[in-house]
Design an enzyme around this catalytic site. Structure first.
Site, PDB file in Angstrom:
ATOM      1  N   ASP A   2       4.314   9.651 -10.896  1.00  0.00           N
ATOM      2  CA  ASP A   2       5.743   9.707 -11.258  1.00  0.00           C
ATOM      3  C   ASP A   2       6.135  10.973 -12.030  1.00  0.00           C
ATOM      4  O   ASP A   2       7.195  11.546 -11.760  1.00  0.00           O
ATOM      5  CB  ASP A   2       6.145   8.465 -12.074  1.00  0.00           C
ATOM      6  CG  ASP A   2       6.343   7.238 -11.195  1.00  0.00           C
ATOM      7  OD1 ASP A   2       6.375   7.393  -9.959  1.00  0.00           O
ATOM      8  OD2 ASP A   2       6.457   6.135 -11.745  1.00  0.00           O
TER       9      ASP A   2
ATOM     10  N   ASP B 294       0.873  -1.172   0.000  1.00  0.00           N
ATOM     11  CA  ASP B 294       0.000   0.000   0.000  1.00  0.00           C
ATOM     12  C   ASP B 294       0.910   1.222   0.000  1.00  0.00           C
ATOM     13  O   ASP B 294       1.856   1.309   0.790  1.00  0.00           O
ATOM     14  CB  ASP B 294      -0.964   0.022   1.183  1.00  0.00           C
ATOM     15  CG  ASP B 294      -2.155   0.918   0.854  1.00  0.00           C
ATOM     16  OD1 ASP B 294      -2.888   0.610  -0.106  1.00  0.00           O
ATOM     17  OD2 ASP B 294      -2.338   1.950   1.528  1.00  0.00           O
TER      18      ASP B 294
HETATM   19  P1  ITT Z   1      -3.389  -2.347  -5.510  1.00  0.00           P
HETATM   20  O1  ITT Z   1      -4.132  -1.825  -4.295  1.00  0.00           O
HETATM   21  O2  ITT Z   1      -4.156  -3.363  -6.265  1.00  0.00           O
HETATM   22  O3  ITT Z   1      -1.990  -2.779  -5.177  1.00  0.00           O
HETATM   23  P2  ITT Z   1      -3.455   0.449  -6.302  1.00  0.00           P
HETATM   24  O4  ITT Z   1      -2.863   1.206  -7.448  1.00  0.00           O
HETATM   25  O5  ITT Z   1      -4.918   0.710  -5.996  1.00  0.00           O
HETATM   26  O6  ITT Z   1      -3.203  -1.108  -6.548  1.00  0.00           O
HETATM   27  P3  ITT Z   1      -2.791   1.614  -3.744  1.00  0.00           P
HETATM   28  O7  ITT Z   1      -4.140   1.449  -3.177  1.00  0.00           O
HETATM   29  O8  ITT Z   1      -1.613   1.289  -2.867  1.00  0.00           O
HETATM   30  O9  ITT Z   1      -2.574   0.715  -5.049  1.00  0.00           O
HETATM   31  O10 ITT Z   1      -2.662   3.101  -4.302  1.00  0.00           O
HETATM   32  C1  ITT Z   1      -1.418   3.566  -4.609  1.00  0.00           C
HETATM   33  C2  ITT Z   1      -1.541   4.797  -5.486  1.00  0.00           C
HETATM   34  O11 ITT Z   1      -0.483   5.685  -5.115  1.00  0.00           O
HETATM   35  C3  ITT Z   1      -1.285   4.421  -6.931  1.00  0.00           C
HETATM   36  O12 ITT Z   1      -2.484   4.154  -7.613  1.00  0.00           O
HETATM   37  C4  ITT Z   1      -0.576   5.667  -7.443  1.00  0.00           C
HETATM   38  O13 ITT Z   1      -1.498   6.659  -7.768  1.00  0.00           O
HETATM   39  C5  ITT Z   1       0.202   6.130  -6.228  1.00  0.00           C
HETATM   40  N1  ITT Z   1       1.556   5.540  -6.229  1.00  0.00           N
HETATM   41  C6  ITT Z   1       2.051   4.590  -5.390  1.00  0.00           C
HETATM   42  N2  ITT Z   1       3.304   4.264  -5.729  1.00  0.00           N
HETATM   43  C7  ITT Z   1       3.609   5.010  -6.789  1.00  0.00           C
HETATM   44  C8  ITT Z   1       4.748   5.121  -7.603  1.00  0.00           C
HETATM   45  O14 ITT Z   1       5.811   4.343  -7.430  1.00  0.00           O
HETATM   46  N3  ITT Z   1       4.723   5.990  -8.601  1.00  0.00           N
HETATM   47  C9  ITT Z   1       3.639   6.765  -8.833  1.00  0.00           C
HETATM   48  N4  ITT Z   1       2.523   6.717  -8.128  1.00  0.00           N
HETATM   49  C10 ITT Z   1       2.497   5.844  -7.109  1.00  0.00           C
END
Ligand code: ITT
Length: 205
Positions: free
Chosen positions: A164, A77
């Site tokens: 990003d 997360d």
């Molecule tokens: P899962 O829950 O299925 O893993 P998700 O994309 O919904 O997928 P999250 O609930 O953890 O995952 O939300 C994370 C959000 O934060 C993601 O959708 C991006 O918008 C942002 N994010 C996280 N890591 C990132 C990264 O390395 N680069 C850019 N944005 C990122």
């Protein structure tokens, strides 16, 4: 011998985000641990992320997928915390500005909110919490990674995903979207959290 056990069982990455999975597969590749996505295991699941912290949501995802797959499972997360926005979007990063926005619109929405914020106040960080569920009776373990940077004025770069293009990493002055996967995986929040996880595994092996 945790790492040897993982080499036999493999590990499930409990995520529906293809970009995250790709980064995690690359980070785990030196360790000879088979890594599976939900798709590869025939699992279709969307976990309701009702927690208010990265820890709670990572735990919800790790446990939900573990109970279906029954193999060691990691969930990620993660999100972006912007100081000038009181640490928003945080755990709501994936839906910030509304569920109907695409990522480009989401980035514009955030930039618009930041348009009057001075350079030196544009500090931000990406946070990643990895939750690891080994087995039925062992509690979930957590590993955190944080990467500092700032929000720029216009998107730069075409690699990566999510926020990003608008996040400039502090030490390199490059946005994550200006980095190759290998470069991002040297310094990202996700890389740091996974390194903590791997170090723990290696220390206890
Ligand atoms: P899962 O829950 O299925 O893993 P998700 O994309 O919904 O997928 P999250 O609930 O953890 O995952 O939300 C994370 C959000 O934060 C993601 O959708 C991006 O918008 C942002 N994010 C996280 N890591 C990132 C990264 O390395 N680069 C850019 N944005 C990122």
């Amino acid at each position: 011998m945790p790492i040897l056990k993982l080499r036999k069982s493999g590990i499930l990455v409990a995520s529906n985000n293809e970009h995250k999975i790709k980064e995690i597969v690359d980070l785990l590749s030196p360790y000879a641990i088979p890594v599976f996505s939900p798709k590869e295991m025939g699992i279709e699941l969307v976990v309701e992320e009702t927690g208010t912290t990265f820890f709670e949501n990572a735990k919800l995802k790790a446990e939900a997928y573990y109970h279906i797959a029954r193999i060691p499972t990691i969930a990620d997360d993660s999100g972006l915390e912007v100081d000038a926005l009181n640490h928003e979007p945080g755990v709501y990063s994936s839906i910030y500005g509304g569920v109907s926005l695409n990522q480009n619109q989401r980035n514009q929405y955030l930039l618009e909110k930041m348009k009057n914020v001075a350079h030196y106040l544009r500090t931000a960080r990406f946070v990643c919490v990895i939750a690891f569920k080994w087995s039925e009776h062992e509690p979930v373990q957590f590993y955190e990674g944080i990467t500092e940077g700032r929000i720029i004025y216009q998107p730069r770069g075409s690699h990566g995903f999510g926020y990003d293009p608008i996040f400039e990493e502090y030490t390199t002055k490059k946005t994550f979207a200006e980095m190759t996967l290998e470069e991002k995986n040297q310094i990202s929040h996700r890389a740091k959290a996974l390194r903590n996880f791997l170090n723990h595994l290696l220390r206890t092996s």
